[in-house]
Each structure stands twice: as structure tokens, then as C-alpha cells.
Design a protein around this motif. Structure first.
Motif, PDB file in Angstrom:
ATOM      1  N   GLU A 423      87.511 -42.275 -32.114  1.00  0.00           N
ATOM      2  CA  GLU A 423      88.362 -42.637 -30.976  1.00  0.00           C
ATOM      3  C   GLU A 423      89.601 -43.406 -31.426  1.00  0.00           C
ATOM      4  OE1 GLU A 423      88.453 -41.654 -27.770  1.00  0.00           O
ATOM      5  OE2 GLU A 423      86.850 -40.341 -28.462  1.00  0.00           O
ATOM      6  N   GLN A 424      89.414 -44.298 -32.425  1.00  0.00           N
ATOM      7  CA  GLN A 424      90.574 -45.030 -32.959  1.00  0.00           C
ATOM      8  C   GLN A 424      91.595 -44.070 -33.566  1.00  0.00           C
ATOM      9  OE1 GLN A 424      88.368 -47.675 -35.555  1.00  0.00           O
ATOM     10  NE2 GLN A 424      89.435 -49.448 -34.725  1.00  0.00           N
ATOM     11  N   PHE A 426      91.951 -40.889 -32.901  1.00  0.00           N
ATOM     12  CA  PHE A 426      92.564 -40.095 -31.834  1.00  0.00           C
ATOM     13  C   PHE A 426      93.649 -40.907 -31.117  1.00  0.00           C
ATOM     14  CE2 PHE A 426      92.622 -38.846 -27.280  1.00  0.00           C
ATOM     15  CZ  PHE A 426      93.193 -37.586 -27.434  1.00  0.00           C
ATOM     16  N   TYR A 427      93.332 -42.163 -30.862  1.00  0.00           N
ATOM     17  CA  TYR A 427      94.300 -43.032 -30.178  1.00  0.00           C
ATOM     18  C   TYR A 427      95.602 -43.127 -30.975  1.00  0.00           C
ATOM     19  CZ  TYR A 427      96.152 -47.277 -27.914  1.00  0.00           C
ATOM     20  OH  TYR A 427      96.938 -48.187 -27.254  1.00  0.00           O
ATOM     21  N   MET A 428      95.475 -43.353 -32.275  1.00  0.00           N
ATOM     22  CA  MET A 428      96.675 -43.481 -33.098  1.00  0.00           C
ATOM     23  C   MET A 428      97.416 -42.157 -33.231  1.00  0.00           C
ATOM     24  SD  MET A 428      95.600 -46.198 -36.065  1.00  0.00           S
ATOM     25  CE  MET A 428      93.862 -45.916 -36.243  1.00  0.00           C
ATOM     26  N   MET A 429      96.661 -41.072 -33.333  1.00  0.00           N
ATOM     27  CA  MET A 429      97.313 -39.758 -33.422  1.00  0.00           C
ATOM     28  C   MET A 429      98.032 -39.429 -32.125  1.00  0.00           C
ATOM     29  SD  MET A 429      94.536 -37.520 -35.599  1.00  0.00           S
ATOM     30  CE  MET A 429      95.567 -36.065 -35.878  1.00  0.00           C
ATOM     31  N   GLN A 430      97.479 -39.876 -30.981  1.00  0.00           N
ATOM     32  CA  GLN A 430      98.141 -39.632 -29.702  1.00  0.00           C
ATOM     33  C   GLN A 430      99.492 -40.343 -29.658  1.00  0.00           C
ATOM     34  OE1 GLN A 430      99.367 -40.276 -26.445  1.00  0.00           O
ATOM     35  NE2 GLN A 430      99.359 -38.028 -26.494  1.00  0.00           N
TER      36      GLN A 430
END
Lengths: 475, 252
Positions: A423-424, A426-430
Motif C-alpha cells: 500500500e505504501q 502504491f501510494y507513492m507511485m500514485q
């Protein structure tokens, strides 16, 4: 253009050396101890260096100790059995022929070099530089004003030759040849490294830097460093290490001894970036006399297997010891690192902060030893070990051995394991970061509070090294 | 439609469970669309699928961002193409400051080798933090670590304002906000409204839409839009409740 500049820089470096009259440098071109280890190889190295008989005896005795000691596979790792001592070249000083052109350097190492800007940028903020290729230093320079103050910065061969009274008093005293199998090996075949003496009360503001480079295949680098900080003096020493990526295993086995006399301060910084074929088995220990301070800052990136536990013997009242370490174990790598704090006087304090990062199938191990006997009082130790796991298959182990006795001593130990979650990432990639950028940001965040303690230039370099590692670790 | 986010016949699942079922929606640039619906109807899934979350799989359909397909792209590629997702539950990133995080996100959008104008960056960052009534000391705090619910959401809107996406999906941004925080966050979003940005506001309650007044309201049920209307639809839904959706709209 780049190639021409490179040649120019090379020539410039050599000329500086010659102007200092270092005839040893030229002489050393022709020497090669051959393949394998034997008493005659040890004698050859000693002969080449025109050493005193006591050193030759020291080497031969160490060889016998080495041969008599078993491999520490029972507590460390059976990967040590893959070191073929009979295939290694123990002394190589080939000179210009051995210096490879940039074209010959493997791409990943070349890229690393270019992005690190080594060693040109380092010269800007350093008091002295020594660069070692294989067995001998090819470049060495120190600021004149330090020389006038009586600071000595040279290799052990020169140290033995020109300053025997200083050298002999401390050499092999902090780490005797029989300390462990690899310290014995180093004692038998050591070549290169630094010999540093800081006179009483001299505070060297800028760091002294050594740069170690393994360039030849099937080679063993065995540098030996001895730093003596006389009463009330201060020095920071930094070492950087790299090696090209070869198909076969390469061995790096150094011994580093630090002596901080009454009220002296030594800070020893290591940022190493070995390629994945290097066995890095290093013994590092310092002695801190009354009111003295020894501080190890140790960053272990790369290598196939690193075993290294910098230690401080707190021998004088009120002495302080510190180990700040960061280890990054990438795919297929094992970082077995830690610290030793031996309290041997009242009012001594020690601090260990170890952070490790395991990526892919990488494995990191913390091994710590803290010893406070019951005869002492007012001794304190603080130990913190934090591990960060990047993937499902990464592994971390912690083996803290803390023996604190007596009523008037205290110890504090904390350990944590965390994981970079999907999730971390994914958050940064978003937010637009690539997977590699996201991971290196998370890793840099994890080591952030420790890196703040580093000299500025090295924290920048470390950050870049972590970025390179993390970029390379994702598909 | 080049200036729109166009989602067509999107079918997506998590594991074996289908969540989005022939989902269709068009959000033109310059408009604010709201999606309302009860829990478990697929609202958050929609935002994750658009953003390329690896846990969800797309069976069929398309999502065109100004004419370019974004389904199947890596999350960072979607983000850089211009889609921003304000998370319902933003992740903590220990040791990474807000200032460094947003900076890294901006650098990731620049061409390689472009020098970063740190002075202009901080000027803009501080101006936007002032607008969101965030203490400037916040820049040195680690991303979302130890933040209150309201601080997290403000931090999301700060990132939105700094990254200036073409389309922003706000997933339950009102949850966990008190009325003051809600007003401040809404003002931030309203300040960004304009011809260059499209908004998709996902919410469970009508309350948020009093502050961010939508151009269109869509009601979602069981993986698809079952009813659309103007801003008054939100009030009607509030008055009649989700049972109305279940009994009348879903069966229609």
C-alpha cells in the motif's frame, strides 16, 4: 572527450606521487606473488617490501595461526566454505597495465562511478587522500600544513620503514593475529592501507580519505590500517571501497586498529559499495583511553557476504564508544554485521544504532556483543536495532549478546522489524514515482535519522548509493 | 472526447469477486461530478482501478484520459498522465518529510536533467499551506505519520494543489473531518476548479456537497451508475435515504 580527461587526471595523479619521491610506487609495478598461499608467498611479500625481520616473523607466525584455525561456519554461514584460498592471488602491484580503461569497466560499476563523482569531488573537502588499487596505493597526498604539524598519513610499509617506534608499539596490539581466522590471514599477507598518527592536541578539521579499489580478478585485498590519535587530538578518517563485478569470488579482508589516547577523538567512516562477488570479511576495533571517544560509522552496501563487527574497548575512565551502522542486503547478498562494546573502566558509555534493509532474497543479520563486568560502576549502554524488509522473501535476524553485571550499570535495548507495504508503494507511485523511486524513498526515510549523524558529503553519497541499489532491484 | 475522462463498460474484480459491472461514466474537464452510494457498492474500487492498483483486475472495458487508455498502465504512469487520487486512507511514510515527498513527485514529472527550482517550490508550497491553514512546520513532518484524520486529508489536498492533475478523484475525503476542516479542504478544492481540471468526488454523505457543489451527481449501486442528475439529486437522496435507491432505482 571523457576518455582524454580521464587520462589527464590519471597522469596528474601520478605526477603528484613522483614529486614526493615515492620510489616504492614505481618499484611495485613488477610484483606478483602468484596464485595460492604458502610460507614462500608470505616471504615474497615481506621481501618486496624490504621489511625488518620482526615483521617477517610476525607474518609467518600469523600464517601458521591462520592454517590452524577452523572456518567459523558453525556460527556464521557455510558460504564461507566457497572461498578457495588456493585460487587467490595475494599480492599484486602491476602498475599502469592493471589500470583498466573505462571501456573495460563493467557498465554497472561505471555508472556507479560516474554518478558518485569519485574521486574528484572528494578532493574538494578533504585534508588528505590515498587511493589504493589492488595491493598498493597509487595516489597519496596530504595538505602541507598538516605535515608541518607532525601529522603522519601514509601506508603501513612506509609507516614501518619511517616511524618504527610508533608503529611497533601499537601494531597488532588492538587486534592480535590470533583474534580470528581472517585477522590471522591479514596479518600474514597485509599490504596497503593507512598508517596515521595525529600528534598531541592536533585537531584535524577536514577528514582524511582512503579509497580502496579491487581491480584484478581472483584477487585478495588485505589492507591494514592503524590510526593513533595522541592525547587530546581529533581526526575523522573515511574509506570508500569498490570492486568491479567478476565471475569469480574476490576476497577483501582488512584489519583496522584504532588507538585513541587520553581525551582523543577518532571518527571512522566507511561507505562501501562492493560488487556482488566480493567476500568482505573485516576486523575493526578501537581502544579508547581515559575520556577518549571512538566512533564507527559503517555503511555496508553490496558484497556477496559481509562479516564485520566494529568494536570499541573502553579501557579508560569516562571513555565513549559508538557504532552507527547501516547495512543493505540486496538479492542474493548476506550482510552479517553488528558491533562490540567491551567496557573495561568505570563511567564508560557506549551506543549502538544498527539499521538493516533486506531486499528480495537479501539477508541481513545483526550480531552484537556488549560486555560490562560487575567490577565496574556507572557504565551505560544503549543498543537499537531496526530492520526493514522490502519483499516477502527477505530475511533479517538479530543476535544481541548483552552481558551486564553489577548493581551500578545500565543497559537499554530496543529492536524493531518493519516492512515496506504494497500500500505504501502504491501510494507513492500514485504520486508519480516509479517503483524503484518509491522504494528508495522509503529506504532513505528508514535510515534518515541515522544519516543525519554522518558528515554531509557522505550522507549525500549514501543516499545516491541507496537509490542505485533500489533502482536495480525492481524488474 | 479528448477533454474528458471517459469510462466505458468497465468490469473489474478483486480476486474472484466482480465489483464493477459495465460501469460507464464521463467526466468532462472543468466539471465536478459526485458519486454517491452506500458502502460496498464499488465506489472505492472504482478509484483504485482507475489508479492502477495491483490488487484489482480488469476484465473488460476502457478508461480514456483525454483520449488515452489508462487501464493496464503502471500506477506511476497513470499518475504522470494526469490522474490524481486523494486517498481515503493515505499511507504513512516514516522518515520522509512532506516537503521531500512532494518534491520527489514533482521531480518525477520533470524531464530528466531539468534543474529543480527549490526557491519557487517552497514559495508555492508555503502559499498553498497558508491557504489550507496548515502550519509551515508541517513541511518537516513525516508523511502522514502521527497525523490526525483531518491533517491527513489536508495533506492530500495540499499534494493535489501542488501536482495540478488533469483529473482528481477524491475518495471519501470528508470522512474523519470535522466541520472546520471540511470547509478548509473544500475551499482548497474549489480554488482549483477551472477549465483545466475535472473532479470526481466520491462520498457517502451529502454534507461534503454543500461545500463542493457538483455539476452532476451520480448514484452508484452494485457496481454501476443507476441514476444521474443535477446537484439537487444529492438532497433528494439525503431525504429519501439509500432504501429508495434499493427499492426504486436499482430495480428500474
Amino acid at each position: 572527450m571523457a576518455e582524454i580527461d580521464e587520462n589527464l587526471a590519471q597522469r596528474e595523479a601520478i605526477e603528484v606521487d613522483r614529486s614526493k619521491g615515492d620510489f616504492k610506487y614505481e618499484e611495485s609495478y613488477a610484483f606478483d606473488a602468484g596464485i595460492g598461499l604458502s610460507p614462500s608467498v608470505v616471504d615474497y611479500i615481506s621481501q618486496v617490501k624490504a621489511e625488518e625481520p620482526w615483521i617477517r616473523e610476525f607474518r609467518q607466525k600469523a600464517l601458521k595461526i591462520f592454517e590452524g584455525l577452523p572456518m567459523p561456519t558453525h556460527w556464521a554461514t557455510t558460504d564461507l566454505d566457497n572461498i578457495k584460498f588456493e585460487n587467490i592471488r595475494y599480492y599484486l602491484a602491476k602498475g599502469q597495465k592493471a589500470v583498466r580503461t573505462w571501456e573495460e569497466v563493467p557498465d554497472d560499476v561505471k555508472k556507479t562511478f560516474e554518478r558518485l563523482g569519485i574521486p574528484e569531488s572528494e578532493r574538494k573537502f578533504l585534508a588528505g587522500v590515498e587511493a589504493q588499487f589492488d595491493s598498493e596505493a597509487v595516489y597519496s597526498r596530504m595538505k602541507e600544513e598538516l605535515e608541518k604539524l607532525g601529522v603522519i598519513f601514509c601506508g603501513p610499509t612506509e609507516g614501518l620503514r619511517d616511524h618504527p617506534e610508533l608503529f611497533r608499539k601499537w601494531f597488532g596490539k588492538v587486534i592480535p593475529a590470533g583474534d580470528n581466522k581472517f585477522a590471522a590471514l591479514n596479518s600474514a599477507v597485509f599490504s596497503g592501507g593507512s598508517f596515521i598518527y595525529i600528534p598531541k592536541g592536533v585537531k584535524v578539521a577536514q577528514p582524511l580519505q582512503a579509497y580502496f579499489r579491487i581491480n584484478a580478478e581472483n584477487f585478495g585485498q588485505f589492507e591494514r590500517t592503524l590510526i593513533i590519535a595522541d592525547e587530546g587530538s581529533e581526526v575523522t578518517y573515511m574509506e570508500g571501497c569498490t570492486a568491479p563485478k567478476f565471475e569469480t569470488a574476490t576476497l577483501h579482508s582488512a584489519v583496522v586498529e584504532l588507538v585513541a589516547l587520553k581525551g582523543a577523538k577518532i571518527q571512522y567512516v566507511t561507505v562501501q559499495n562492493w560488487s556482488a562477488n566480493v567476500f568482505n570479511l573485516v576486523t575493526k576495533r578501537g581502544v579508547a583511553e581515559e575520556g577518549a571517544e571512538v566512533r564507527w560509522i559503517d555503511c555496508n552496501i553490496g558484497s556477496r557476504l559481509t562479516m564485520k563487527y566494529p568494536g570499541v574497548v573502553l579501557r579508560g575512565k569516562g571513555a565513549r564508544g559508538e557504532v552507527l551502522s547501516i547495512a543493505l542486503a540486496n538479492d542474493g547478498q548476506h550482510q552479517d554485521t553488528g558491533a562490540k562494546m567491551i567496557h573495561a573502566a568505570d563511567d564508560t558509555t557506549s551506543n549502538i544504532i544498527a539499521k538493516s534493509i533486506s531486499v528480495g532474497s537479501g539477508r541481513s543479520t545483526y550480531r552484537g556483543l556488549v560486555h560490562i563486568p560487575k567490577t565496574l560502576k556507572n557504565c551505560r549502554n544503549n543498543t537499537e536495532c531496526d530492520a526493514l524488509l522490502i519483499n516477502e522473501h527477505s530475511r533479517t535476524d538479530t543476535y544481541p549478546a548483552i552481558s551486564v553485571r553489577g548493581q551500578k550499570n545500565s543497559v537499554q535495548h530496543e529492536a524493531s522489524v518493519s516492512k515496506v507495504s504494497a500500500e505504501q508503494i502504491f501510494y507513492m507511485m500514485q504520486r508519480g514515482l516509479s517503483e524503484g523511486e518509491a522504494m528508495s524513498l522509503a529506504v532513505n526515510g528508514f535510515v534518515n535519522d541515522l544519516v543525519k549523524e554522518f558528515p554531509m558529503e557522505y550522507s549525500v553519497e549514501l543516499k545516491r548509493l541507496i537509490e542505485l541499489q533500489m533502482e536495480g532491484s525492481v524488474g | 472526447m479528448p477533454d474528458s475522462l471517459v469510462i466505458k463498460n468497465l468490469n473489474a474484480s478483486i480476486g474472484e469477486r466482480p465489483i464493477l459491472k459495465d460501469f460507464c461514466l464521463t467526466v468532462p474537464k472543468g466539471e465536478v461530478h459526485a458519486i454517491m452510494g452506500p458502502n460496498g457498492t464499488g465506489k472505492s474500487t472504482l478509484s483504485k482501478v482507475l489508479a492502477g492498483h495491483p490488487d484489482y483486475s480488469v476484465q473488460s472495458g476502457s478508461a480514456l484520459l483525454d483520449g488515452e487508455e489508462i487501464l493496464g498502465l503502471e500506477p506511476d504512469v497513470v499518475a504522470r498522465a494526469g490522474l490524481f487520487l486523494a486517498f481515503q486512507y493515505p499511507s504513512e511514510i516514516p522518515g520522509v518529510t512532506i516537503a521531500n515527498f512532494i518534491r520527489a513527485a514533482i521531480v518525477a514529472r520533470q524531464a530528466k536533467g531539468t534543474p529543480f527550482d527549490a526557491k519557487a517550490y517552497y514559495a508555492e508550497l508555503y502559499a498553498k499551506m497558508d491557504a489550507l491553514k496548515m502550519d509551515r512546520k508541517f513541511t518537516a513532518r513525516f508523511v502522514n505519520e502521527g497525523f490526525s484524520g483531518g491533517e491527513k486529508k489536508r495533506c492530500e489536498i495540499l499534494q493535489l494543489m501542488m501536482l495540478k492533475p488533469k483529473y482528481a478523484v477524491l475518495d471519501e475525503t470528508d470522512s474523519g473531518l470535522d466541520i472546520d476542516a471540511l470547509r478548509i479542504v473544500s475551499e482548497g478544492v474549489n480554488a482549483m476548479r477551472g477549465p483545466d481540471t475535472g473532479f470526481l468526488v466520491i462520498t457517502h454523505y451529502q454534507r461534503l456537497l454543500e461545500y463542493i457543489v457538483p455539476d452532476r451527481v451520480h448514484i452508484m449501486w452494485d457496481g454501476r451508475i443507476v441514476h444521474s442528475g443535477g446537484k439537487e439529486l444529492a438532497l433528494e437522496l439525503e431525504a429519501k435515504g439509500y432504501d429508495w435507491v434499493k427499492t426504486e432505482l436499482a430495480t428500474a
